[in-house]
Motif scaffolding. Structure first.
Motif, mmCIF file in Angstrom:
data_model
loop_
_atom_site.group_PDB
_atom_site.id
_atom_site.type_symbol
_atom_site.label_atom_id
_atom_site.label_comp_id
_atom_site.label_asym_id
_atom_site.label_seq_id
_atom_site.Cartn_x
_atom_site.Cartn_y
_atom_site.Cartn_z
ATOM 1 N N SER A 56 0.809 -1.222 0.000
ATOM 2 C CA SER A 56 0.000 0.000 0.000
ATOM 3 C C SER A 56 0.840 1.269 0.000
ATOM 4 N N VAL A 57 1.891 1.305 0.803
ATOM 5 C CA VAL A 57 2.711 2.511 0.912
ATOM 6 C C VAL A 57 3.487 2.763 -0.377
ATOM 7 N N GLN A 58 4.160 1.727 -0.888
ATOM 8 C CA GLN A 58 4.946 1.906 -2.112
ATOM 9 C C GLN A 58 4.052 2.187 -3.311
ATOM 10 N N ALA A 59 2.868 1.559 -3.366
ATOM 11 C CA ALA A 59 1.945 1.805 -4.472
ATOM 12 C C ALA A 59 1.455 3.251 -4.452
ATOM 13 N N LEU A 60 1.182 3.768 -3.262
ATOM 14 C CA LEU A 60 0.738 5.155 -3.140
ATOM 15 C C LEU A 60 1.842 6.117 -3.588
ATOM 16 N N ARG A 61 3.079 5.802 -3.241
ATOM 17 C CA ARG A 61 4.202 6.656 -3.613
ATOM 18 C C ARG A 61 4.487 6.593 -5.119
ATOM 19 N N LYS A 276 7.333 -1.679 5.844
ATOM 20 C CA LYS A 276 6.910 -1.403 4.470
ATOM 21 C C LYS A 276 7.025 0.078 4.092
ATOM 22 N N TRP A 277 7.369 0.925 5.058
ATOM 23 C CA TRP A 277 7.535 2.352 4.770
ATOM 24 C C TRP A 277 8.943 2.633 4.239
ATOM 25 N N GLY A 278 9.409 1.814 3.328
ATOM 26 C CA GLY A 278 10.692 2.039 2.669
ATOM 27 C C GLY A 278 11.884 1.422 3.354
ATOM 28 N N PHE A 279 11.679 0.761 4.498
ATOM 29 C CA PHE A 279 12.817 0.172 5.211
ATOM 30 C C PHE A 279 13.191 -1.208 4.649
ATOM 31 N N LEU A 280 12.201 -2.017 4.293
ATOM 32 C CA LEU A 280 12.449 -3.381 3.830
ATOM 33 C C LEU A 280 12.234 -3.484 2.328
ATOM 34 N N PRO A 281 13.289 -3.713 1.559
ATOM 35 C CA PRO A 281 13.121 -3.889 0.105
ATOM 36 C C PRO A 281 12.310 -5.156 -0.203
ATOM 37 N N ASN A 282 11.581 -5.130 -1.314
ATOM 38 C CA ASN A 282 10.775 -6.280 -1.771
ATOM 39 C C ASN A 282 9.779 -6.735 -0.707
ATOM 40 N N ALA A 283 9.151 -5.766 -0.049
ATOM 41 C CA ALA A 283 8.260 -6.095 1.067
ATOM 42 C C ALA A 283 7.051 -6.923 0.638
ATOM 43 N N TYR A 284 6.552 -6.727 -0.586
ATOM 44 C CA TYR A 284 5.359 -7.478 -1.003
ATOM 45 C C TYR A 284 5.689 -8.579 -2.009
#
Length: 388
Positions: A56-61, A276-284
């Motif tokens: 959700s966070v990366q998609a919004l960004r 998931k707020w940019g700390f962990l790559p490939n979170a999904y």
């Protein structure tokens, strides 16, 4: 007399693709079929929910909407559901005839993906064919192709009592497929291909001494490949002690472990992940299990592991009760495929195995991987529907 002859023809049992008579598929659903269908459905639903939360966070960004990645995943789930239903309704013996053509097509696609201008390269890896959202990953199709090819060959030669003669062509095809996949490069998929073939050789009756030698050579080759390339060597050593270089080579594993540890017993709550707020790559994608542990806690993580354990148990029971040798080999191979890939993925996320970049079956975001895996699950369900 004509009516009697007609009734006799309708009672005649269908023949397999190899010309031998086989039992017709049962119309009723066995308890094994129902439990396996429930297990697969639960994994797919968990995947949909967690992809929405983790992306959700990366998609919004990136896209301006938190729903974009989830919508794509839902589209692939629908396509995968169609593949699964078609496979369930198709007698698994039907897959024997196209086994060799499928293998040839898979090898051809693995060559095409390496051709500049035809293969799509992302972050230094050329693994896809297509454009935009509609890209396929030939290495995923290669898993299914090598499964069908090996199961058919072992079934035919095993019936004649000469399983050893199947070893050479199987290892030759595996070696060629592994060589092409490593050219992408994709170490994780190569390991999964090896898991599938080794499981089939074991179930097919290859002597343990011979199989042990093959596994030893394969393990040595995998270690050598891991040490030759600089980035793979860095992953290997960072896995041994990720905290030594937590800001570089060990960063992904460290962030994964931090996220898992933050979940404690019951988790931070669905959607409340901080990783998931940019700390962990490939979170999904590859590291979605870390988000599961962070948001749903140890209990949620164990429930997901329990679903894969259930898949393993039901898959083994399906193999043991399969109507024929080909069905047993197919069921064993599909079970080894899904469970082996899950072990490789979860092992990397929790820091007990090197990071190889394989998705978590049914759960991680993905197109080709999800559709092909659901199709394979449909074949397994068809075998479970006909168990003795």
């Amino acid at each position: 007399m004509p009516a009697t002859a007609e009734r006799a023809r309708t009672r005649r049992r269908p023949t397999s693709s190899r010309g031998r008579k086989t039992k017709a598929p049962r119309s009723r659903s066995t308890p094994l079929f129902v439990l396996l269908a429930m297990d697969v459905s639960a994994l797919v639903v968990v995947g949909l929910v967690m992809v929405l939360s983790a992306s959700s966070v990366q998609a919004l960004r990136d896209f301006g909407s938190s729903w974009v990645v989830f919508q794509r995943q839902a589209m692939w789930v629908l396509i995968g559901a169609v593949a699964l239903l078609l496979a369930v309704r198709t007698d698994y013996r039907t897959w024997r005839r196209p086994a060799v053509p499928f293998m040839l097509i898979a090898l051809g696609l693995l060559v095409v993906v390496l051709v500049p201008g035809l293969g799509v390269s992302v972050r230094g890896s050329s693994r896809w064919i297509g454009t935009g959202q509609f890209r396929i990953q030939p290495s995923e199709f290669a898993k299914l192709a090598i499964l069908l090819f090996t199961a058919d060959l072992l079934a035919r030669r095993g019936a004649k009592g000469d399983v050893r003669t199947a070893l050479r062509p199987v290892l030759l095809v595996l070696g060629l497929a592994a060589f092409l996949v490593m050219g992408q490069p994709d170490m994780g998929t190569t390991l999964v291909l090896g898991c599938i073939v080794m499981a089939l050789l074991f179930v097919g009756g290859v002597e343990l001494r011979t199989l042990g030698g093959v596994v030893g050579v394969a393990a040595g080759g995998a270690l050598l490949l891991g040490l030759v390339e600089g980035y793979r060597r860095a992953r290997l050593f960072s896995f041994l002690n990720p905290w030594k270089d937590a800001g570089n080579t060990g960063y992904q594993i460290v962030q994964s472990l931090v996220g898992l540890a933050s979940g404690h017993w019951t988790g931070l709550g669905l959607g409340a992940s901080r990783s998931k707020w940019g700390f962990l790559p490939n979170a999904y994608t590859d590291f979605i299990f870390a988000i599961i542990g962070e948001e749903l806690g140890l209990i949620g993580a164990l429930l997901v592991i329990g679903l894969f354990v259930g898949f393993a148990i039901l898959g083994v029971r399906t193999a043991l009760k399969a109507p024929d040798r080909f069905g047993a080999l197919l069921a064993a191979g599909i079970t080894a495929w899904v469970v082996g890939q899950a072990l490789i993925n979860i092992g990397a996320v929790i820091g007990v195995l090197p990071v190889t970049g394989v998705p978590l079956p049914f759960i991680s975001f993905g197109g080709s991987s999800l559709v092909i895996t659901m199709g394979a699950a449909g074949i397994l369900l068809n075998i479970a529907r006909q168990t003795r």
